[in-house]
Design a protein around this motif. Structure first.
Motif, PDB file in Angstrom:
ATOM      1  N   GLY A   1      30.578  28.816  22.667  1.00 55.92           N
ATOM      2  CA  GLY A   1      29.417  28.158  23.247  1.00 55.92           C
ATOM      3  C   GLY A   1      29.057  26.829  22.622  1.00 55.92           C
ATOM      4  N   THR A   2      29.846  26.362  21.646  1.00 58.28           N
ATOM      5  CA  THR A   2      29.542  25.110  20.955  1.00 58.28           C
ATOM      6  C   THR A   2      30.608  24.072  21.285  1.00 58.28           C
ATOM      7  OG1 THR A   2      28.551  26.339  19.132  1.00 58.28           O
ATOM      8  CG2 THR A   2      29.116  24.027  18.717  1.00 58.28           C
ATOM      9  N   VAL A   3      30.145  22.883  21.704  1.00 57.44           N
ATOM     10  CA  VAL A   3      31.067  21.793  22.005  1.00 57.44           C
ATOM     11  C   VAL A   3      31.626  21.236  20.696  1.00 57.44           C
ATOM     12  CG1 VAL A   3      31.304  19.499  23.040  1.00 57.44           C
ATOM     13  CG2 VAL A   3      29.813  21.220  24.105  1.00 57.44           C
ATOM     14  N   ILE A   4      32.934  20.960  20.690  1.00 60.89           N
ATOM     15  CA  ILE A   4      33.574  20.374  19.511  1.00 60.89           C
ATOM     16  C   ILE A   4      33.623  18.855  19.690  1.00 60.89           C
ATOM     17  CG2 ILE A   4      35.648  20.323  18.065  1.00 60.89           C
ATOM     18  CD1 ILE A   4      36.303  23.103  19.011  1.00 60.89           C
ATOM     19  N   PRO A   5      32.674  18.116  19.088  1.00 63.00           N
ATOM     20  CA  PRO A   5      32.618  16.670  19.326  1.00 63.00           C
ATOM     21  C   PRO A   5      33.793  15.917  18.727  1.00 63.00           C
ATOM     22  CG  PRO A   5      31.068  17.292  17.603  1.00 63.00           C
ATOM     23  CD  PRO A   5      31.628  18.574  18.162  1.00 63.00           C
ATOM     24  N   GLN A   6      34.445  16.483  17.723  1.00 63.15           N
ATOM     25  CA  GLN A   6      35.548  15.780  17.057  1.00 63.15           C
ATOM     26  C   GLN A   6      36.876  15.936  17.784  1.00 63.15           C
ATOM     27  OE1 GLN A   6      33.540  17.932  15.594  1.00 63.15           O
ATOM     28  NE2 GLN A   6      32.492  16.962  13.864  1.00 63.15           N
ATOM     29  N   ARG A   7      36.908  16.662  18.909  1.00 61.90           N
ATOM     30  CA  ARG A   7      38.181  16.919  19.592  1.00 61.90           C
ATOM     31  C   ARG A   7      38.870  15.612  19.995  1.00 61.90           C
ATOM     32  NH1 ARG A   7      40.444  17.493  24.694  1.00 61.90           N
ATOM     33  NH2 ARG A   7      42.043  19.125  24.833  1.00 61.90           N
ATOM     34  N   HIS A   8      38.130  14.711  20.632  1.00 60.30           N
ATOM     35  CA  HIS A   8      38.739  13.462  21.089  1.00 60.30           C
ATOM     36  C   HIS A   8      39.148  12.583  19.908  1.00 60.30           C
ATOM     37  CE1 HIS A   8      38.006  14.081  25.349  1.00 60.30           C
ATOM     38  NE2 HIS A   8      36.774  14.476  25.071  1.00 60.30           N
ATOM     39  N   LEU A   9      38.381  12.644  18.805  1.00 62.65           N
ATOM     40  CA  LEU A   9      38.758  11.879  17.619  1.00 62.65           C
ATOM     41  C   LEU A   9      40.051  12.424  17.023  1.00 62.65           C
ATOM     42  CD1 LEU A   9      38.218   9.680  15.570  1.00 62.65           C
ATOM     43  CD2 LEU A   9      36.680  11.248  14.348  1.00 62.65           C
TER      44      LEU A   9
ATOM     45  N   ARG B   1      35.365   7.039  23.359  1.00 58.17           N
ATOM     46  CA  ARG B   1      34.201   6.173  23.593  1.00 58.17           C
ATOM     47  C   ARG B   1      33.014   6.953  24.118  1.00 58.17           C
ATOM     48  NH1 ARG B   1      37.658   1.209  26.362  1.00 58.17           N
ATOM     49  NH2 ARG B   1      38.256   0.179  24.401  1.00 58.17           N
ATOM     50  N   ALA B   2      33.273   8.006  24.886  1.00 57.28           N
ATOM     51  CA  ALA B   2      32.180   8.819  25.409  1.00 57.28           C
ATOM     52  C   ALA B   2      31.392   9.494  24.297  1.00 57.28           C
ATOM     53  CB  ALA B   2      32.734   9.871  26.374  1.00 57.28           C
ATOM     54  N   ASN B   3      32.047   9.739  23.161  1.00 60.70           N
ATOM     55  CA  ASN B   3      31.381  10.373  22.019  1.00 60.70           C
ATOM     56  C   ASN B   3      30.780   9.349  21.059  1.00 60.70           C
ATOM     57  OD1 ASN B   3      31.891  13.054  22.765  1.00 60.70           O
ATOM     58  ND2 ASN B   3      33.955  12.953  21.920  1.00 60.70           N
ATOM     59  N   GLY B   4      30.859   8.069  21.395  1.00 60.62           N
ATOM     60  CA  GLY B   4      30.207   7.047  20.590  1.00 60.62           C
ATOM     61  C   GLY B   4      30.975   6.574  19.376  1.00 60.62           C
ATOM     62  N   THR B   5      32.274   6.882  19.305  1.00 60.48           N
ATOM     63  CA  THR B   5      33.098   6.422  18.185  1.00 60.48           C
ATOM     64  C   THR B   5      33.800   5.131  18.577  1.00 60.48           C
ATOM     65  OG1 THR B   5      33.497   8.715  17.504  1.00 60.48           O
ATOM     66  CG2 THR B   5      34.925   7.031  16.569  1.00 60.48           C
ATOM     67  N   SER B   6      33.669   4.121  17.753  1.00 61.95           N
ATOM     68  CA  SER B   6      34.305   2.837  18.073  1.00 61.95           C
ATOM     69  C   SER B   6      35.817   2.935  17.884  1.00 61.95           C
ATOM     70  CB  SER B   6      33.749   1.723  17.184  1.00 61.95           C
ATOM     71  OG  SER B   6      34.185   1.881  15.844  1.00 61.95           O
ATOM     72  N   LEU B   7      36.524   2.143  18.669  1.00 64.68           N
ATOM     73  CA  LEU B   7      37.988   2.158  18.613  1.00 64.68           C
ATOM     74  C   LEU B   7      38.480   1.684  17.254  1.00 64.68           C
ATOM     75  CD1 LEU B   7      40.373   2.816  20.481  1.00 64.68           C
ATOM     76  CD2 LEU B   7      40.436   0.404  21.127  1.00 64.68           C
ATOM     77  N   ARG B   8      37.788   0.702  16.682  1.00 64.95           N
ATOM     78  CA  ARG B   8      38.206   0.164  15.377  1.00 64.95           C
ATOM     79  C   ARG B   8      38.106   1.226  14.290  1.00 64.95           C
ATOM     80  NH1 ARG B   8      35.705  -5.353  12.587  1.00 64.95           N
ATOM     81  NH2 ARG B   8      37.050  -5.328  10.723  1.00 64.95           N
ATOM     82  N   GLU B   9      36.993   1.963  14.288  1.00 63.53           N
ATOM     83  CA  GLU B   9      36.839   3.027  13.289  1.00 63.53           C
ATOM     84  C   GLU B   9      37.906   4.110  13.470  1.00 63.53           C
ATOM     85  OE1 GLU B   9      32.053   3.168  12.263  1.00 63.53           O
ATOM     86  OE2 GLU B   9      32.851   4.351  13.925  1.00 63.53           O
ATOM     87  N   ALA B  10      38.151   4.482  14.714  1.00 65.39           N
ATOM     88  CA  ALA B  10      39.132   5.549  14.970  1.00 65.39           C
ATOM     89  C   ALA B  10      40.521   5.129  14.525  1.00 65.39           C
ATOM     90  CB  ALA B  10      39.123   5.901  16.454  1.00 65.39           C
ATOM     91  N   ILE B  11      40.880   3.863  14.769  1.00 63.45           N
ATOM     92  CA  ILE B  11      42.190   3.377  14.317  1.00 63.45           C
ATOM     93  C   ILE B  11      42.262   3.418  12.789  1.00 63.45           C
ATOM     94  CG2 ILE B  11      43.681   1.345  14.181  1.00 63.45           C
ATOM     95  CD1 ILE B  11      42.729   0.603  16.983  1.00 63.45           C
ATOM     96  N   GLY B  12      41.173   3.039  12.128  1.00 62.99           N
ATOM     97  CA  GLY B  12      41.139   3.094  10.663  1.00 62.99           C
ATOM     98  C   GLY B  12      41.329   4.512  10.147  1.00 62.99           C
ATOM     99  N   TYR B  13      40.669   5.482  10.791  1.00 66.65           N
ATOM    100  CA  TYR B  13      40.846   6.882  10.376  1.00 66.65           C
ATOM    101  C   TYR B  13      42.298   7.327  10.589  1.00 66.65           C
ATOM    102  CZ  TYR B  13      35.717   7.047  10.552  1.00 66.65           C
ATOM    103  OH  TYR B  13      34.378   6.819  10.356  1.00 66.65           O
ATOM    104  N   GLY B  14      42.884   6.902  11.710  1.00 64.03           N
ATOM    105  CA  GLY B  14      44.273   7.278  11.976  1.00 64.03           C
ATOM    106  C   GLY B  14      45.233   6.712  10.956  1.00 64.03           C
ATOM    107  N   LEU B  15      45.038   5.461  10.567  1.00 63.07           N
ATOM    108  CA  LEU B  15      45.907   4.849   9.559  1.00 63.07           C
ATOM    109  C   LEU B  15      45.690   5.486   8.190  1.00 63.07           C
ATOM    110  CD1 LEU B  15      45.642   1.084  10.594  1.00 63.07           C
ATOM    111  CD2 LEU B  15      47.498   2.689  11.070  1.00 63.07           C
ATOM    112  N   LEU B  16      44.454   5.874   7.894  1.00 60.13           N
ATOM    113  CA  LEU B  16      44.177   6.560   6.625  1.00 60.13           C
ATOM    114  C   LEU B  16      44.917   7.898   6.568  1.00 60.13           C
ATOM    115  CD1 LEU B  16      42.587   6.903   3.952  1.00 60.13           C
ATOM    116  CD2 LEU B  16      40.724   7.905   5.336  1.00 60.13           C
ATOM    117  N   VAL B  17      44.836   8.662   7.634  1.00 67.68           N
ATOM    118  CA  VAL B  17      45.536   9.959   7.674  1.00 67.68           C
ATOM    119  C   VAL B  17      47.045   9.750   7.597  1.00 67.68           C
ATOM    120  CG1 VAL B  17      46.024  11.966   9.123  1.00 67.68           C
ATOM    121  CG2 VAL B  17      43.680  11.126   8.911  1.00 67.68           C
ATOM    122  N   THR B  18      47.561   8.713   8.255  1.00 66.75           N
ATOM    123  CA  THR B  18      48.990   8.414   8.189  1.00 66.75           C
ATOM    124  C   THR B  18      49.421   8.135   6.758  1.00 66.75           C
ATOM    125  OG1 THR B  18      48.928   7.481  10.422  1.00 66.75           O
ATOM    126  CG2 THR B  18      50.816   6.903   9.044  1.00 66.75           C
ATOM    127  N   ALA B  19      48.633   7.347   6.033  1.00 65.12           N
ATOM    128  CA  ALA B  19      48.949   7.040   4.632  1.00 65.12           C
ATOM    129  C   ALA B  19      48.947   8.304   3.780  1.00 65.12           C
ATOM    130  CB  ALA B  19      47.950   6.026   4.083  1.00 65.12           C
TER     131      ALA B  19
END
Length: 526
Positions: free
Chosen positions: A377-385, A295-313
């Motif tokens: 020196g570069t933050v990885i914003p996708q780490r939490h996703l 949430r701190a990175n601005g990604t909604s929980l619903r979208e993240a769950i959808g990405y997780g289910l897509l990767v699972t499939a």
């Protein structure tokens, strides 16, 4: 530390109780542990659990791999090494590539390198979950051997992909020549260091005046040495533990006595059970921290769950495709080693069920946590996703595949004992009959002309023929005890030879060897 100690004790108590409940419900205990950790994590008064990936890799992974290597059938691994190798390396790479392409196309902000990083993290199936499920269903030995062998090697291949993907993400480019050299060194160096250290530890057990407690203590610390030393040389610590442990497992009768083997089995079973339980419980406990970062990175929980289910499939589909590709390749190029089936229907659906065994777990979580917050020196914003997607993959595969796999196996009856495998009871009777004849002939050849202590010799023969335990052990003097222990060694030699020259299941032979160890312990107590 004092604040976490009560939580730690309560966690172990919960693990034991949940394992009992899982056995009663006939489900894999990792499923209940993850769900319990998830539920407990919402208790507001509990301290926040922050997982250090080095703890997972260094503290948990080496003994889990070592125990798996000691338990697997080395003979079955050699028999099915082609398909095990293809699943452990080719299938892992194909799965990572599939995830990379899909993530790059559908998940915003994911480059191909970032997709490979995610693919490498979620590609290896978890051996613990699969093994826990297999306790409740009957599958052919060939299938279980492939799954066990794959689980030993796929962790190494996936972590290699993760390491190279991290380099590509940090540098913004990928140098194939350097990667190829590094890859070869990780494979050869890891195996070589593991074999060398395994040989060294075997010699240490042989030459040092060890007893059962010290032998067991050494076996507990040896996988940590293998992993740590291999990592210091920038090779694969996972492959080092696997290679060294396989060597030591194959030589266990030569450097561990019966007391060490009998007591060590119980110690290792309890130790590994606690380690597995803690890791799966922590997976659930860590979710609130992952969601907060998401949430701190601005990604909604619903979208993240959808990405997780897509990767699972994608993971499930890639594994099923790979299972059918392996079956077709085996039928074309090596039809003689292909598992036989009762019908074309069974042959068609066997790869489907093999592909359905891809539950994820410990290694995927540790690999995701190993991603640094900042690279060059570069933050990885996708780490939490990536962390959240990994959690969704672990939870969904445990729930969907873990709960449905036993049902599919039982209802379809596709994994009935195949024709190529002898029924277990028949093989067991053949082994015991051969063992009895071998020992009886040894007794006649060596001791038939021995006149003194004739009564003791007759007792030994009668004991072996009838397997009757005498109520009075006064006849068991030091001479007859030496003969009995010699007979036990003769039995072990026969079973080792039988294991190399016959098709009898190695698990049956190991079970008989364990009974011989128990008999020797009983004799020493008289």
């Amino acid at each position: 530390m004092h604040n976490l100690f009560p939580l730690f004790i309560a966690m172990i108590t919960a693990i034991v109780l949940l394992e009992m409940l899982a056995t009663k419900l006939r489900v894999a205990y990792p499923i209940l542990l993850v769900l319990a950790g998830l539920i407990v994590s919402f208790i507001p008064t509990l301290p926040v659990v922050t997982i250090d990936p080095d703890v997972i890799f260094l503290i948990f992974l080496p003994p889990l791999l070592c125990e798996a290597a000691w338990s697997i059938s080395y003979k079955e691994m050699k028999k099915w090494w082609r398909i095990i190798g293809s699943f452990a390396f080719l299938v892992v790479f194909f799965t990572a590539l599939s995830v990379a392409v899909v993530a790059n196309h559908y998940i915003p902000g994911f480059t191909l390198a970032m997709g490979f990083l995610l693919g490498g993290i979620v590609s290896p199936p978890d051996a613990v979950s699969t093994g826990a499920i297999m306790k409740f269903v009957k599958v052919p030995k060939s299938t279980s051997a492939i799954l066990e062998g794959e689980s030993l090697l796929n962790d190494a291949s996936s972590l290699i992909i993760v390491r190279f993907a991290l380099i590509a993400v940090g540098m913004g480019q990928f140098v194939w020549q350097e990667a190829a050299v590094s890859f070869i060194w990780m494979l050869i160096g890891g195996v070589g260091i593991g074999v060398l250290l395994g040989w060294f530890f075997i010699q240490a057990h042989k030459r040092l005046p060890t007893d059962a407690p010290s032998d067991i203590a050494l076996t507990l610390i040896e996988p940590y040495f293998m992993y740590w030393i291999a990592e210091q040389f920038h090779s694969s610590g996972v492959l080092a533990v696997v290679a060294g442990s396989l060597l030591m497992s194959n030589q266990r009768l030569k450097f561990l006595n019966s007391t060490s083997r009998v007591r060590g089995l119980s110690v290792w079973e309890s130790f590994v059970f606690i380690l597995n339980g803690i890791v799966f419980f922590i997976i659930g406990l860590d979710l609130p921290e992952i969601v907060a970062g998401l949430r701190a990175n601005g990604t909604s929980l619903r979208e993240a769950i959808g990405y997780g289910l897509l990767v699972t499939a994608v993971l499930i589909l890639a594994r099923v495709i790979s299972a059918y590709a392996a079956m077709i390749a085996t039928l074309i190029f090596r039809p003689s080693v292909a598992p036989r089936a009762r019908s074309s229907k069974q042959r068609f659906f066997m790869p489907l069920l093999l592909g359905w065994t891809g539950m994820r777990g410990v290694v995927s979580l540790a690999a995701a946590l190993s991603i640094p917050l900042v690279m060059n020196g570069t933050v990885i914003p996708q780490r939490h996703l990536i962390l959240f997607i990994t959690f969704v993959v672990i939870l969904s595969t445990l729930l969907v595949q873990g709960l449905t796999l036993p049902y599919l196996i039982k209802r379809t009856k596709l994994f009935d004992i195949v024709l190529a495998e002898a029924p277990e009871e028949v093989a067991k009777q053949q082994m015991k009959q051969g063992l009895k004849q071998h020992v009886y002939q040894f007794l006649k050849d060596k001791y038939e002309k021995e006149e003194h202590n004739r009564e003791a010799m007759e007792r030994i023969l009668r004991h072996w023929e009838e397997k009757v335990n005498a109520a009075d052990d006064s006849w068991m003097n030091e001479r007859t005890k030496v003969i009995f222990i010699e007979l036990l060694d003769v039995q072990r030699e026969y079973l080792e030879k039988l294991n190399c020259e016959s098709e009898i299941d190695e698990d049956l032979i190991r079970s008989q060897l364990y009974q011989i160890d128990l008999e020797e312990e009983r004799l020493r107590m008289i």
